[in-house]
Design an enzyme around this catalytic site. Structure first.
Site, mmCIF file in Angstrom:
data_model
loop_
_atom_site.group_PDB
_atom_site.id
_atom_site.type_symbol
_atom_site.label_atom_id
_atom_site.label_comp_id
_atom_site.label_asym_id
_atom_site.label_seq_id
_atom_site.Cartn_x
_atom_site.Cartn_y
_atom_site.Cartn_z
ATOM 1 N N VAL A 59 0.839 -1.203 0.000
ATOM 2 C CA VAL A 59 0.000 0.000 0.000
ATOM 3 C C VAL A 59 0.874 1.254 0.000
ATOM 4 O O VAL A 59 0.586 2.217 -0.714
ATOM 5 C CB VAL A 59 -0.990 -0.005 1.189
ATOM 6 C CG1 VAL A 59 -1.806 1.284 1.224
ATOM 7 C CG2 VAL A 59 -1.933 -1.205 1.099
ATOM 8 N N CYS A 60 1.956 1.248 0.761
ATOM 9 C CA CYS A 60 2.853 2.407 0.809
ATOM 10 C C CYS A 60 3.510 2.642 -0.550
ATOM 11 O O CYS A 60 3.639 3.784 -1.002
ATOM 12 C CB CYS A 60 3.916 2.214 1.879
ATOM 13 S SG CYS A 60 3.259 2.011 3.536
ATOM 14 N N ASP A 61 3.911 1.572 -1.198
ATOM 15 C CA ASP A 61 4.475 1.625 -2.539
ATOM 16 C C ASP A 61 3.460 2.257 -3.493
ATOM 17 O O ASP A 61 3.770 3.198 -4.219
ATOM 18 C CB ASP A 61 4.839 0.198 -2.968
ATOM 19 C CG ASP A 61 5.341 0.095 -4.388
ATOM 20 O OD1 ASP A 61 4.530 0.251 -5.331
ATOM 21 O OD2 ASP A 61 6.540 -0.184 -4.575
#
Length: 166
Positions: A59-61
């Protein structure tokens, strides 16, 4: 204080929750070359601050890639991505993924940003997923503390909020 979970488990957030209309707290984080960076370094610009637990997660990516794509269409908006990742890891990740429209910054040293914006996840010693828009006069105009740390923020709302600020 914002109430969040991470993988369904309640998380304690440390620091000061910020709200729309607040004066944006200053902070000191590290650039990928270890130079200190503060909010005041970008005074006069609108800042969209994307906060992620770690760039090396799905999700951060995706969040960082999305704001990297959107950044080129945002006039007078600087996009900052802040995490607790080491600056060296951020630099490697950006290089491997062609990220060049956002500035990745590390809060690993003393959690200056995390404490100032209330995103320090006590149990994990990571930053909680959040989005902040700060206008050119350092007033907070948009806040999203994402209620479940493994889900996406409202990208469209954050981007529109950044575009609406002068």
């Amino acid at each position: 204080m914002a109430s969040i979970t991470f993988k369904g488990n309640p998380i304690t957030l440390l620091g000061n929750e910020v709200k729309i209309g607040d004066q944006a707290p200053d902070f000191t984080v590290l650039a990928n070359d270890l130079t200190p960076v503060s909010l005041s370094d970008s005074k006069g610009s609108v800042r969209l601050i994307s906060v992620v637990p770690s760039l090396d997660t799905g999700v951060c990516d995706a969040q960082t890639r999305r704001f990297n794509e959107e950044a080129s269409g945002l006039d007078n908006v600087k996009v900052l991505t802040i995490s607790a990742d080491l600056p060296f890891a951020q630099k490697r990740w950006c290089g491997a993924n062609g990220i060049d429209n956002v500035q990745t910054l590390s809060d690993h040293r003393d959690f200056s940003f995390a404490e100032a914006y209330g995103v320090h996840m006590k149990e994990l010693r990571l930053l909680a997923r959040a989005i902040f828009v700060v206008d050119s006069n350092d007033i907070i105009t948009y806040v999203e503390y994402v209620s479940e740390g493994t889900t996406h923020p409202n990208y469209d709302e954050a981007i529109e909020a950044a575009k609406a600020v002068k």
